[in-house]
Design an enzyme around this catalytic site. Structure first.
Site, short mmCIF file in Angstrom:
data_model
loop_
_atom_site.label_atom_id
_atom_site.label_comp_id
_atom_site.label_asym_id
_atom_site.label_seq_id
_atom_site.Cartn_x
_atom_site.Cartn_y
_atom_site.Cartn_z
N CYS A 1 2.77 -0.75 -28.67
CA CYS A 1 2.12 -0.61 -29.97
C CYS A 1 0.96 -1.61 -30.00
O CYS A 1 0.63 -2.21 -28.99
CB CYS A 1 3.11 -0.84 -31.11
SG CYS A 1 3.88 -2.48 -31.05
N THR A 2 0.36 -1.81 -31.15
CA THR A 2 -0.84 -2.64 -31.22
C THR A 2 -0.58 -4.09 -30.82
O THR A 2 -1.22 -4.62 -29.93
CB THR A 2 -1.45 -2.59 -32.64
OG1 THR A 2 -1.63 -1.23 -33.03
CG2 THR A 2 -2.78 -3.31 -32.68
#
Length: 247
Positions: free
Chosen positions: A183-184
């Site tokens: 994810c980020t």
């Protein structure tokens, strides 16, 4: 010249006093001229902040004086303008909402894969045991549209609370492979990897998320940009705002 330091950071750590911490951190950040968002919950802290470099680093250093926050690590990037319009400090039920209360990263993380290791696996087309590596994107579909790892599997999520059901539906096709959730910044894939292991998938999390990968090894095996939740909109693998984003 980019002179505004942007940081993202999170830590799963038990906070029984989140409501008491809120005004303390709000006043401290406001006094330092820092803007952005701090989320507090019983399960930990999640921050996206920006300001003058020394002020931001001093704020983090003071936070780490609390033994509960001592392991906190930050991911840094730079911009020429303040990407946040104000400072928000909130107490939430979760620092990243999954609506799955049995997932408690503070009680034990899923195994993590370092960015350098993941790049080596992707270069080789397999992990160190010779198994197929599947990259599983745990972000929302609109974020994936900005950019993703080559060949990554995307569950087409509208919100992270949909992940448990989507993962359960995909579990049979993922078993027997080395699955790396990403994810980020690492917070969603940390919860995601734990859940995947609960449903029988040999899952790992990308340590530091996409931004940590960019910082450590650049854009190898990545295509596009990475959406971020501030006025910069998206970052390139060089950790600079994309053309057209607020700089």
């Amino acid at each position: 010249m980019a002179s505004v330091l942007n940081i993202s950071a999170y830590l799963f750590t038990r906070l029984a006093d989140a409501h008491d911490l809120r005004p303390v951190l709000r006043d401290r950040a406001h006094a330092a001229g820092i803007k952005g968002t701090i989320l507090l919950a019983e399960e930990g802290i999640n921050m996206f902040l920006a300001g003058e470099a020394q002020a931001v680093r001093d704020f983090v250093a003071t936070l780490r004086d609390d033994p509960r926050f001592a392991p906190l690590t930050t991911k840094e990037s730079w911009s020429t303008a303040q990407p946040f319009g104000r400072l928000l400090v909130k107490v939430k039920r979760e620092i990243i909402r999954m609506d799955h209360p049995t997932i408690r990263p503070d009680a034990g993380r899923a195994p993590a894969v370092a960015p350098e290791t993941l790049r080596r696996w992707l270069d080789a087309g397999r992990d160190d045991a010779g198994r197929e590596v599947v990259l599983l994107d745990t972000r929302n579909a609109f974020e994936v549209g900005y950019g993703a790892f080559e060949g990554a599997r995307d569950l087409r999520l509208e919100r992270f609370t949909q992940f448990p059901d989507a993962a359960a539906a995909a579990a049979a096709s993922l078993r027997g492979k080395t699955v790396v959730s990403y994810c980020t910044g690492g917070i969603r894939c940390e919860k995601a990897a734990i859940h995947l292991r609960e449903v029988g998938v040999d899952a790992y999390q990308l340590d530091g998320g996409i931004l940590g990968y960019f910082e450590q090894v650049g854009g190898a095996h990545w295509r596009g940009e990475c959406f971020v939740f501030d006025e910069r909109e998206a970052l390139t693998p060089d950790l600079v705002p994309t053309a057209g984003a607020n700089r």
